[in-house]
Motif scaffolding. Structure first.
Motif, PDB file in Angstrom:
ATOM      1  N   SER A 157       0.870  -1.175   0.000  1.00 45.28           N
ATOM      2  CA  SER A 157       0.000   0.000   0.000  1.00 45.28           C
ATOM      3  C   SER A 157       0.905   1.223   0.000  1.00 45.28           C
ATOM      4  N   ALA A 203       1.423   5.273  -0.219  1.00 46.48           N
ATOM      5  CA  ALA A 203       0.833   6.601  -0.043  1.00 46.48           C
ATOM      6  C   ALA A 203       1.571   7.619  -0.901  1.00 46.48           C
ATOM      7  N   GLU A 225      -2.615   5.026  -2.215  1.00 53.00           N
ATOM      8  CA  GLU A 225      -3.348   5.883  -1.298  1.00 53.00           C
ATOM      9  C   GLU A 225      -3.091   7.341  -1.687  1.00 53.00           C
ATOM     10  N   HIS A 281      -7.586   9.571   0.993  1.00 52.19           N
ATOM     11  CA  HIS A 281      -7.482  10.145   2.332  1.00 52.19           C
ATOM     12  C   HIS A 281      -8.293  11.435   2.393  1.00 52.19           C
TER      13      HIS A 281
END
Length: 323
Positions: free
Chosen positions: A126, A128, A154, A194
């Motif tokens: 994952s 970001a 993300e 987010h």
């Protein structure tokens, strides 16, 4: 009515257990990145809420290799592992958390992502990043890594409202986010968005507008992050000079419950609040008791479902269905 899952919303935990047959533990990594908001490309100050750790305050030391960080993370999660409930062997998500994790030389990115993907205990990656740091070469690399292990991206959106985005120094326009979602979707790379709730000056209606906007896109998941004011950030300095209202626990719980009712069942909920480092958190201090907050959210969801059920019963009594 919403299709309720194990936790009365489609939690990440439910998704993982359904997809992989077990709980996966997330290991936060610091791959030694920076950010265009810090290196002078866009700014040198970072986003106004971002700590010196680049939102990776729980990540391991960047002085360690990716493999060393994973091994350290495994050690730290052992106390959480429940062999009777999880599986005989714990498995992990490599979470590239600190700073902007697609903002580096391509060969360097390939090395760190490959190192994580090749680790036998890592099930998926994952990553970001920012929507403005996803060039074609990076997208090609992510597609390449996907052939080794699943990859999630993300994206830090935080808000759809331009005045707030400028205030927090986000550094990109909304159409950049839209384009990033489009190109990632074309490559079938799952997207987690987010958002931050409680940003200065935003009303409840504006926060809900952000959630409604995000949910119109083909995203895999969403993170609902409570705004944290952390020591050493520009937001902390601003708050000291210009105090602004902080969401109370009750207001936040009620807001989350209302938001969860609006999110489609196809979207996984990856976060309902957030972890503010105890030694850095200025406000809201009530968020330090994360378990209590989550329990209050669950309690309100149960109450809401009970109320909805009773309402339907009353309606069926007063207005019975007839052919």
């Amino acid at each position: 009515m919403k299709l309720w899952h194990e936790r009365r919303y489609y939690s990440l935990d439910s998704y993982l257990k359904t997809t992989y047959g077990r709980k996966l533990y997330k290991i936060s990594l610091d791959a030694g990145m920076t950010c265009p908001n810090r290196d002078g490309t866009l700014d040198t100050r970072g986003c106004i809420f971002c700590s010196a750790g680049g939102s990776g305050d729980f990540a391991a030391s960047r002085r360690c290799s990716i493999t060393e960080q994973i091994e350290n993370g495994k050690t730290q999660t052992r106390r959480k592992f429940r062999p009777n409930q999880d599986s005989s062997v714990p498995c992990y998500i490599a979470y590239f958390q600190a700073y902007t994790n697609t903002y580096a030389d391509l060969d360097y990115l390939r090395n760190v992502f490959t190192e994580a993907a090749l680790h036998p205990d890592i099930v998926l990656l994952s990553i970001a990043t920012r929507p403005d740091c996803l060039g074609t070469d990076v997208l090609d690399l992510l597609t390449e890594i996907q052939h080794m292990k699943p990859v999630w991206i993300e994206l830090g959106l935080q808000t759809i409202h331009k005045p707030t985005a400028e205030f927090i120094r986000r550094g990109y326009e909304l159409d950049c986010f839209q384009n990033a979602v489009h190109v990632l979707s074309q490559r079938q790379i799952p997207i987690i968005v987010h958002t931050i709730l409680g940003l200065p000056g935003e009303t409840k209606a504006q926060m809900i507008e952000t959630i409604d906007y995000v949910c119109r896109f083909p995203i895999f998941g969403i993170k609902l992050q409570l705004l944290h004011i952390l020591k050493g950030t520009d937001l902390a300095a601003y708050y000291q000079q210009h105090p602004f209202p902080i969401l109370s626990e009750e207001a936040y719980v009620n807001l989350i419950v209302e938001i969860l009712e609006r999110i489609p069942d196809t979207i996984t909920i990856h976060r309902l609040t957030g972890d503010g480092p105890r030694n850095l958190l200025i406000e809201p201090t009530w968020s330090l008791n994360k378990r209590k907050v989550l329990n209050e959210i669950q309690k309100r969801l149960v109450e809401l479902q009970t109320w909805q059920g009773r309402k339907e019963q009353l309606c069926s009594r007063h207005f019975p269905y007839t052919n």
